[in-house]
Design a protein around this motif. Structure first.
Motif, PDB file in Angstrom:
ATOM      1  N   GLY A 137     -10.270  20.764  -3.157  1.00  0.00           N
ATOM      2  CA  GLY A 137     -10.417  22.206  -3.286  1.00  0.00           C
ATOM      3  C   GLY A 137      -9.327  22.976  -2.574  1.00  0.00           C
ATOM      4  N   LYS A 138      -8.717  23.907  -3.313  1.00  0.00           N
ATOM      5  CA  LYS A 138      -7.852  24.901  -2.679  1.00  0.00           C
ATOM      6  C   LYS A 138      -8.776  25.953  -2.065  1.00  0.00           C
ATOM      7  N   VAL A 139      -8.720  26.129  -0.772  1.00  0.00           N
ATOM      8  CA  VAL A 139      -9.639  27.017  -0.061  1.00  0.00           C
ATOM      9  C   VAL A 139      -9.329  28.481  -0.385  1.00  0.00           C
ATOM     10  N   ASN A 140     -10.389  29.290  -0.468  1.00  0.00           N
ATOM     11  CA  ASN A 140     -10.245  30.725  -0.747  1.00  0.00           C
ATOM     12  C   ASN A 140     -10.702  31.545   0.453  1.00  0.00           C
ATOM     13  N   MET A 141      -9.846  32.478   0.905  1.00  0.00           N
ATOM     14  CA  MET A 141     -10.140  33.316   2.076  1.00  0.00           C
ATOM     15  C   MET A 141      -9.414  34.651   1.910  1.00  0.00           C
ATOM     16  N   VAL A 158      -1.630  10.018 -16.168  1.00  0.00           N
ATOM     17  CA  VAL A 158      -2.087   8.697 -15.745  1.00  0.00           C
ATOM     18  C   VAL A 158      -2.660   7.932 -16.922  1.00  0.00           C
ATOM     19  N   ASP A 159      -2.582   6.607 -16.842  1.00  0.00           N
ATOM     20  CA  ASP A 159      -3.064   5.758 -17.934  1.00  0.00           C
ATOM     21  C   ASP A 159      -4.440   5.176 -17.637  1.00  0.00           C
ATOM     22  N   HIS A 160      -5.163   5.825 -16.741  1.00  0.00           N
ATOM     23  CA  HIS A 160      -6.517   5.401 -16.402  1.00  0.00           C
ATOM     24  C   HIS A 160      -7.372   6.652 -16.229  1.00  0.00           C
ATOM     25  N   LYS A 161      -8.639   6.462 -15.986  1.00  0.00           N
ATOM     26  CA  LYS A 161      -9.506   7.615 -15.763  1.00  0.00           C
ATOM     27  C   LYS A 161      -9.008   8.380 -14.545  1.00  0.00           C
ATOM     28  N   PRO A 162      -8.822   9.693 -14.654  1.00  0.00           N
ATOM     29  CA  PRO A 162      -8.265  10.471 -13.540  1.00  0.00           C
ATOM     30  C   PRO A 162      -9.065  10.299 -12.252  1.00  0.00           C
ATOM     31  N   LEU A 163      -8.344  10.262 -11.132  1.00  0.00           N
ATOM     32  CA  LEU A 163      -8.976  10.092  -9.831  1.00  0.00           C
ATOM     33  C   LEU A 163      -9.382  11.418  -9.204  1.00  0.00           C
ATOM     34  N   VAL A 164      -8.657  12.483  -9.519  1.00  0.00           N
ATOM     35  CA  VAL A 164      -8.846  13.763  -8.828  1.00  0.00           C
ATOM     36  C   VAL A 164      -9.479  14.800  -9.745  1.00  0.00           C
ATOM     37  N   THR A 165     -10.457  15.507  -9.215  1.00  0.00           N
ATOM     38  CA  THR A 165     -11.089  16.636  -9.899  1.00  0.00           C
ATOM     39  C   THR A 165     -10.938  17.865  -9.023  1.00  0.00           C
ATOM     40  N   PRO A 166     -10.442  18.973  -9.543  1.00  0.00           N
ATOM     41  CA  PRO A 166     -10.398  20.195  -8.734  1.00  0.00           C
ATOM     42  C   PRO A 166     -11.813  20.716  -8.520  1.00  0.00           C
ATOM     43  N   ILE A 167     -12.058  21.299  -7.358  1.00  0.00           N
ATOM     44  CA  ILE A 167     -13.373  21.835  -7.047  1.00  0.00           C
ATOM     45  C   ILE A 167     -13.207  23.237  -6.484  1.00  0.00           C
ATOM     46  N   ILE A 168     -13.980  24.182  -6.996  1.00  0.00           N
ATOM     47  CA  ILE A 168     -13.907  25.566  -6.544  1.00  0.00           C
ATOM     48  C   ILE A 168     -14.409  25.632  -5.098  1.00  0.00           C
ATOM     49  N   THR A 169     -13.615  26.266  -4.202  1.00  0.00           N
ATOM     50  CA  THR A 169     -13.871  26.135  -2.768  1.00  0.00           C
ATOM     51  C   THR A 169     -13.729  27.447  -1.997  1.00  0.00           C
ATOM     52  N   PRO A 170     -14.666  28.374  -2.134  1.00  0.00           N
ATOM     53  CA  PRO A 170     -14.695  29.483  -1.183  1.00  0.00           C
ATOM     54  C   PRO A 170     -15.038  28.914   0.193  1.00  0.00           C
ATOM     55  N   ARG A 171     -14.253  29.230   1.206  1.00  0.00           N
ATOM     56  CA  ARG A 171     -14.493  28.586   2.501  1.00  0.00           C
ATOM     57  C   ARG A 171     -15.944  28.779   2.947  1.00  0.00           C
ATOM     58  N   PHE A 172     -16.353  29.999   3.061  1.00  0.00           N
ATOM     59  CA  PHE A 172     -17.754  30.371   3.183  1.00  0.00           C
ATOM     60  C   PHE A 172     -17.842  31.852   2.847  1.00  0.00           C
ATOM     61  N   PRO A 185     -16.963  21.546 -10.434  1.00  0.00           N
ATOM     62  CA  PRO A 185     -17.892  21.558  -9.306  1.00  0.00           C
ATOM     63  C   PRO A 185     -17.502  22.648  -8.302  1.00  0.00           C
ATOM     64  N   ILE A 186     -18.402  22.910  -7.372  1.00  0.00           N
ATOM     65  CA  ILE A 186     -18.235  23.978  -6.382  1.00  0.00           C
ATOM     66  C   ILE A 186     -18.638  23.427  -5.021  1.00  0.00           C
ATOM     67  N   GLN A 187     -17.908  23.821  -3.972  1.00  0.00           N
ATOM     68  CA  GLN A 187     -18.305  23.431  -2.622  1.00  0.00           C
ATOM     69  C   GLN A 187     -18.081  24.594  -1.652  1.00  0.00           C
ATOM     70  N   SER A 188     -18.921  24.672  -0.649  1.00  0.00           N
ATOM     71  CA  SER A 188     -18.749  25.669   0.403  1.00  0.00           C
ATOM     72  C   SER A 188     -19.636  25.292   1.584  1.00  0.00           C
ATOM     73  N   HIS A 189     -19.752  26.222   2.539  1.00  0.00           N
ATOM     74  CA  HIS A 189     -20.598  26.031   3.711  1.00  0.00           C
ATOM     75  C   HIS A 189     -21.817  26.944   3.613  1.00  0.00           C
ATOM     76  N   LEU A 190     -22.922  26.504   4.206  1.00  0.00           N
ATOM     77  CA  LEU A 190     -24.156  27.282   4.093  1.00  0.00           C
ATOM     78  C   LEU A 190     -25.041  27.079   5.324  1.00  0.00           C
ATOM     79  N   CYS A 191     -25.471  28.190   5.921  1.00  0.00           N
ATOM     80  CA  CYS A 191     -26.468  28.169   6.999  1.00  0.00           C
ATOM     81  C   CYS A 191     -26.148  27.145   8.082  1.00  0.00           C
ATOM     82  N   GLU A 192     -24.890  27.141   8.530  1.00  0.00           N
ATOM     83  CA  GLU A 192     -24.473  26.184   9.556  1.00  0.00           C
ATOM     84  C   GLU A 192     -24.838  26.673  10.950  1.00  0.00           C
ATOM     85  N   ASN A 193     -24.726  27.976  11.179  1.00  0.00           N
ATOM     86  CA  ASN A 193     -24.812  28.534  12.523  1.00  0.00           C
ATOM     87  C   ASN A 193     -25.549  29.876  12.450  1.00  0.00           C
TER      88      ASN A 193
END
Length: 331
Positions: free
Chosen positions: A167-171, A204-218, A240-248
């Motif tokens: 994920g390229k982080v968004n801020m 690549v000549d195989h199934k791709p290894l990397v998937t970009p993921i949407i990444t708002p930092r929090f 896919p999407i990833q971020s942080h939630l209810c950590e602190n």
């Protein structure tokens, strides 16, 4: 028989261990594990006596068999569902502060250095290699806001052969002047990053290894309009999407002051199209029951970050409750 045999690159014989479910492990004492030319498991045969191995190979040359000794066993690769690549530079240090102060003091100054692509390549090479040495064959990586350095991370992962979400982080708010984007540049660079990964995968000549993921930092680091645009990108590219939630607790209070129209922190992501069955939310230490129910309703996943939660004194996530609600949980 010949077709099967010619597609096999290697065979392992010995002890195999894997989890059948969250409560059950299967221990295979005399297993034959066939790996094809694409690196996939082609066949598994259990309980094969040593004197019957050769007759069970189904045409595969005996030279392709690797015999494990009594001290060796094979398990599936580990999957790290939440890992910050740039933080490899100070891993194990700076645990004297809670989350928000820790970010300002240690993390943000460190991540700013990744504006330099040479620095990024040097540190990312070490970070990915370290993860692989520790048995992490798949990972969900957070990079930084810097587009070119994010591309470096993708290239390194391809070179080293790990499977990864990157994920390229968004801020674009509540971030230091040296580590902040505009809404426009954040969306533009995220789209450019997604397209770059697509270009890499096309070669690549195989199934791709990397998937970009949407990444708002929090949510704290992203305005409502940026979160909305990121939700649109996730839908457009089916990502896919990833971020942080209810950590602190302080983080939660700050978030709710920024998004008063949302009923809780988890709803902030849901209200912006960022909570679905391909979402991974890290930490989730201080979750209300209605937030867990919202996670379950949307079939979103939780990444339990036990070490971080203790090191930064964030608290103890109630994983047993999450599992009892049949919520997906990773480590």
């Amino acid at each position: 028989m010949k077709t099967f045999a010619t597609n096999i690159a290697q065979v392992f014989y010995g002890t195999l261990i894997h989890s059948v479910s969250i409560t059950q492990i299967e221990y295979i004492k005399q297993g034959l594990l066939f790996i094809d030319n694409q690196g996939k498991i082609a066949r598994l045969i259990k309980n094969v006596d040593q004197n019957k191995v050769e007759s069970t190979l189904d045409g595969v040359e005996a030279e392709k068999v690797v015999n494990l000794n009594d001290d060796q066993f094979i398990i599936p690769g580990f999957i790290d569902t939440h890992i910050h690549a740039p933080q490899h530079a100070f891993c194990g240090n700076g645990h004297d502060l809670p989350l928000l102060e820790w970010l300002d003091t240690y993390t943000f100054p460190c991540e700013a250095k990744y504006a330099n692509e040479d620095h990024a390549r040097k540190l990312y090479t070490k970070a990915v290699a370290r993860a692989l040495r520790n048995g992490t064959t798949s990972a969900c990586w957070f990079a930084t806001i810097h587009l070119e350095s994010c591309k470096e991370l993708v290239d390194i992962i391809q070179e080293q052969g790990q499977r990864a979400y990157v994920g390229k982080v968004n801020m674009n708010q509540n971030s230091p002047d040296f580590l902040v984007e505009t809404t426009e540049s954040s969306v533009r660079d995220t789209r450019a990053f997604i397209e770059y990964v697509k270009e890499v995968n096309a070669k690549v000549d195989h199934k791709p290894l990397v998937t970009p993921i949407i990444t708002p930092r929090f949510a704290i680091s992203c305005t409502s309009d940026l979160l909305t645009e990121l939700g649109k990108l996730a839908k457009e590219y089916n990502l896919p999407i990833q971020s942080h939630l209810c950590e602190n607790l302080n983080e939660i209070d700050f978030t709710m002051s920024l998004f008063p129209k949302s009923v809780n922190y988890t709803s902030v992501y849901a209200d912006h199209g960022l909570l679905n069955d391909r979402t991974i939310m890290a930490h989730c230490v201080h979750m209300k029951d209605e937030e867990l129910d919202l996670m379950k309703k949307n079939n979103a996943g939780i990444s339990h970050c036990a070490n971080s939660n203790l090191n930064l004194k964030s608290g103890l996530a109630d994983i047993r409750k999450m599992l009892s609600k049949d919520i997906k949980v990773g480590l």
